[in-house]
Design a protein around this motif. Structure first.
Motif, PDB file in Angstrom:
ATOM      1  N   PHE A   9       3.962 -10.257  -9.736  1.00  0.00           N
ATOM      2  CA  PHE A   9       3.879  -8.913 -10.296  1.00  0.00           C
ATOM      3  C   PHE A   9       4.253  -7.881  -9.227  1.00  0.00           C
ATOM      4  CE2 PHE A   9       0.182 -10.710 -12.983  1.00  0.00           C
ATOM      5  CZ  PHE A   9       1.083 -11.264 -13.882  1.00  0.00           C
ATOM      6  N   HIS A  10       4.727  -6.724  -9.692  1.00  0.00           N
ATOM      7  CA  HIS A  10       5.014  -5.630  -8.760  1.00  0.00           C
ATOM      8  C   HIS A  10       3.803  -5.318  -7.885  1.00  0.00           C
ATOM      9  CE1 HIS A  10       8.878  -4.777 -10.449  1.00  0.00           C
ATOM     10  NE2 HIS A  10       8.433  -4.304 -11.601  1.00  0.00           N
ATOM     11  N   ASP A  11       2.614  -5.358  -8.482  1.00  0.00           N
ATOM     12  CA  ASP A  11       1.392  -5.009  -7.754  1.00  0.00           C
ATOM     13  C   ASP A  11       1.215  -5.871  -6.506  1.00  0.00           C
ATOM     14  OD1 ASP A  11       1.140  -4.921 -10.787  1.00  0.00           O
ATOM     15  OD2 ASP A  11      -0.500  -3.577 -10.239  1.00  0.00           O
ATOM     16  N   LEU A  12       1.527  -7.158  -6.616  1.00  0.00           N
ATOM     17  CA  LEU A  12       1.351  -8.067  -5.490  1.00  0.00           C
ATOM     18  C   LEU A  12       2.346  -7.762  -4.386  1.00  0.00           C
ATOM     19  CD1 LEU A  12       0.064 -10.532  -4.149  1.00  0.00           C
ATOM     20  CD2 LEU A  12       1.689 -11.968  -5.394  1.00  0.00           C
ATOM     21  N   VAL A  13       3.613  -7.579  -4.743  1.00  0.00           N
ATOM     22  CA  VAL A  13       4.643  -7.281  -3.738  1.00  0.00           C
ATOM     23  C   VAL A  13       4.315  -5.973  -3.023  1.00  0.00           C
ATOM     24  CG1 VAL A  13       7.099  -6.799  -3.421  1.00  0.00           C
ATOM     25  CG2 VAL A  13       6.382  -8.587  -5.007  1.00  0.00           C
ATOM     26  N   TYR A  14       3.860  -4.986  -3.770  1.00  0.00           N
ATOM     27  CA  TYR A  14       3.456  -3.710  -3.172  1.00  0.00           C
ATOM     28  C   TYR A  14       2.263  -3.894  -2.222  1.00  0.00           C
ATOM     29  CZ  TYR A  14       0.944   0.731  -2.944  1.00  0.00           C
ATOM     30  OH  TYR A  14       0.243   1.842  -2.509  1.00  0.00           O
ATOM     31  N   SER A  15       1.267  -4.633  -2.650  1.00  0.00           N
ATOM     32  CA  SER A  15       0.038  -4.759  -1.859  1.00  0.00           C
ATOM     33  C   SER A  15       0.264  -5.510  -0.555  1.00  0.00           C
ATOM     34  CB  SER A  15      -1.068  -5.428  -2.680  1.00  0.00           C
ATOM     35  OG  SER A  15      -0.727  -6.771  -2.977  1.00  0.00           O
ATOM     36  N   VAL A  16       1.258  -6.424  -0.517  1.00  0.00           N
ATOM     37  CA  VAL A  16       1.563  -7.143   0.718  1.00  0.00           C
ATOM     38  C   VAL A  16       1.994  -6.171   1.811  1.00  0.00           C
ATOM     39  CG1 VAL A  16       3.195  -8.761   1.771  1.00  0.00           C
ATOM     40  CG2 VAL A  16       2.091  -9.346  -0.384  1.00  0.00           C
ATOM     41  N   GLN A  70       1.329  -2.743   1.668  1.00  0.00           N
ATOM     42  CA  GLN A  70       0.241  -1.777   1.842  1.00  0.00           C
ATOM     43  C   GLN A  70      -0.856  -2.345   2.736  1.00  0.00           C
ATOM     44  OE1 GLN A  70       0.675   1.145   0.888  1.00  0.00           O
ATOM     45  NE2 GLN A  70      -1.315   2.163   1.020  1.00  0.00           N
ATOM     46  N   ALA A  71      -1.085  -3.644   2.689  1.00  0.00           N
ATOM     47  CA  ALA A  71      -2.123  -4.270   3.510  1.00  0.00           C
ATOM     48  C   ALA A  71      -1.802  -4.206   4.998  1.00  0.00           C
ATOM     49  CB  ALA A  71      -2.307  -5.726   3.088  1.00  0.00           C
ATOM     50  N   GLN A  72      -0.541  -3.935   5.332  1.00  0.00           N
ATOM     51  CA  GLN A  72      -0.121  -3.885   6.732  1.00  0.00           C
ATOM     52  C   GLN A  72      -0.024  -2.448   7.262  1.00  0.00           C
ATOM     53  OE1 GLN A  72       2.984  -6.969   7.780  1.00  0.00           O
ATOM     54  NE2 GLN A  72       3.281  -6.960   5.552  1.00  0.00           N
ATOM     55  N   ARG A  73      -0.532  -1.512   6.507  1.00  0.00           N
ATOM     56  CA  ARG A  73      -0.349  -0.100   6.848  1.00  0.00           C
ATOM     57  C   ARG A  73      -0.939   0.258   8.209  1.00  0.00           C
ATOM     58  NH1 ARG A  73      -0.585   4.862   2.658  1.00  0.00           N
ATOM     59  NH2 ARG A  73      -0.155   6.552   4.133  1.00  0.00           N
ATOM     60  N   ARG A  74      -2.001  -0.365   8.612  1.00  0.00           N
ATOM     61  CA  ARG A  74      -2.657  -0.033   9.884  1.00  0.00           C
ATOM     62  C   ARG A  74      -2.084  -0.811  11.068  1.00  0.00           C
ATOM     63  NH1 ARG A  74      -7.167   3.035   9.087  1.00  0.00           N
ATOM     64  NH2 ARG A  74      -7.983   3.144   6.956  1.00  0.00           N
ATOM     65  N   LEU A  75      -1.104  -1.649  10.811  1.00  0.00           N
ATOM     66  CA  LEU A  75      -0.493  -2.431  11.884  1.00  0.00           C
ATOM     67  C   LEU A  75       0.671  -1.665  12.514  1.00  0.00           C
ATOM     68  CD1 LEU A  75      -0.427  -5.962  10.186  1.00  0.00           C
ATOM     69  CD2 LEU A  75      -2.177  -4.990  11.683  1.00  0.00           C
ATOM     70  N   PRO A  76       1.042  -1.992  13.746  1.00  0.00           N
ATOM     71  CA  PRO A  76       2.156  -1.283  14.395  1.00  0.00           C
ATOM     72  C   PRO A  76       3.513  -1.617  13.794  1.00  0.00           C
ATOM     73  CG  PRO A  76       1.311  -3.031  15.810  1.00  0.00           C
ATOM     74  CD  PRO A  76       0.348  -2.908  14.674  1.00  0.00           C
ATOM     75  N   VAL A  77       3.640  -2.798  13.183  1.00  0.00           N
ATOM     76  CA  VAL A  77       4.876  -3.182  12.500  1.00  0.00           C
ATOM     77  C   VAL A  77       4.523  -3.817  11.165  1.00  0.00           C
ATOM     78  CG1 VAL A  77       6.141  -3.566  14.657  1.00  0.00           C
ATOM     79  CG2 VAL A  77       4.961  -5.485  13.562  1.00  0.00           C
TER      80      VAL A  77
END
Length: 260
Positions: free
Chosen positions: A140-147, A149-156
Motif C-alpha cells: 500500500f502507499h501508506d507502507l512505502v510512505y512510512s518507510v 517517514q520512519a527515517q526522518r530523524r536520521l542523517p540520511v
C-alpha cells in the motif's frame, strides 16, 4: 451473496475502508476486533470481540456467517491464527463459509519470514476444504510512505539500489475485496498492483518533498537472496497494474489541509 460478512482485522489499515465499502453496498457486516466497540459508534454493523491468539469469542463471532474476509495479520503468528480461524469456521455450521483472504504479491519468491508465513497461510486456506478466494496485492502507499517517514530523524535516508515498488491505494484493494466477498468463491484471482513502478529512491524523494524536509539518500547495493529477489522485481506485478491512484496523488491528499 446474502448473509453476514465477518471482517477480521476490521479496524486496521485495510479493514476500515473495506467495512465502509461493504456498508455502502448494503451488506450485513460484522466487525471482529480484540477490543470492545467504542462508545458512541452507531454505524450499522454488528461487533464481535474476539482474539485469534486464544480463540476467545471465535464461535460467537462466526455464528450465522456466510463469508469471512480475513484481513487480520500478525508478523509472527499468521499461520497459527489462520489455522485457528479455519478450524472454527469448519465447525461453525452445516454449510461452511466462504473465506476471502488478502495476501501479498511475490510471497512465493521473496525469502522474507513474514512472506513465508503469509504463503503458508494461503496454503492452509487452499487445503482447508472451505470455499475460498485469495487476492494478492502489492504494498500500500501508506507502507512505502512510512518507510521514509520512519527515517526522518536520521542523517540520511536509506533506499537500497535496484529496488522498485509498485504501491497501490488501499481503498482500491478494499473495493475489490468487497466485490469478492459478495461473489462466489473464485480461488486465486488476478493480482492487483499500483499504476506505476518506481525506484525506492524516487519514492523516498517524493515523500520528503511532499512533507517539506530533506535528507541525503543513500542507495547501497545490498547483498543476499532477499535483496536480489527485490532487485529482480519479485514484488512487482506489471501485467496487473490495475490501480489508478499514483503515489504523488496519495501524497497530495495527505498534505492538503481539509476545507473549513
Amino acid at each position: 451473496m446474502p448473509g453476514t460478512i465477518l471482517v477480521t482485522g476490521a479496524t486496521g489499515t485495510l479493514g476500515r475502508p473495506l467495512v465502509n465499502r461493504l456498508l455502502a453496498d448494503g451488506a450485513d457486516v460484522r466487525v471482529m476486533s480484540r477490543r470492545p466497540r467504542a462508545a458512541g459508534d452507531d454505524r450499522p454493523y454488528a461487533w464481535a470481540v474476539c482474539d485469534l491468539a486464544t480463540g476467545t469469542g471465535l464461535p460467537q463471532a462466526l455464528r450465522d456467517v456466510r463469508t469471512i474476509v480475513h484481513c487480520a495479520t500478525h508478523p509472527r503468528h499468521d499461520v497459527t491464527h489462520t489455522r485457528r480461524l479455519l478450524d472454527a469456521a469448519s465447525a461453525a455450521g452445516a454449510k461452511p463459509p466462504h473465506l476471502v483472504y488478502i495476501s501479498i504479491v511475490g510471497i512465493d519468491a521473496i525469502p522474507l519470514g513474514y512472506y513465508r508465513r503469509k504463503l503458508a497461510a494461503e496454503q492452509l486456506i487452499e487445503g482447508s476444504g472451505l470455499p475460498w478466494t485469495t487476492l494478492r496485492a502489492t504494498q500500500f502507499h501508506d507502507l512505502v510512505y512510512s518507510v521514509t517517514q520512519a527515517q526522518r530523524r536520521l542523517p540520511v535516508v536509506l533506499a537500497p539500489a535496484g529496488v522498485r515498488f509498485q504501491p497501490i491505494e488501499v481503498t482500491e484493494v478494499a473495493e475489490r475485496l468487497a466485490e469478492l466477498a459478495q461473489s462466489a468463491p473464485a480461488g486465486r484471482v488476478p493480482e492487483m498492483g499500483g499504476p506505476e513502478s518506481r525506484s525506492w529512491r524516487e519514492f523516498a524523494q517524493a515523500a520528503m518533498r511532499a512533507e517539506g524536509w530533506r535528507r541525503p539518500v543513500l542507495s547501497p547495493r545490498l547483498p543476499g537472496k532477499l535483496a536480489r529477489a527485490f532487485r529482480d522485481g519479485a514484488n512487482l506485478t506489471p501485467d496487473h497494474a490495475v490501480g489508478t491512484v499514483t503515489f504523488d496523488t496519495y501524497l497530495a491528499r495527505r498534505t492538503t489541509p481539509p476545507h473549513p
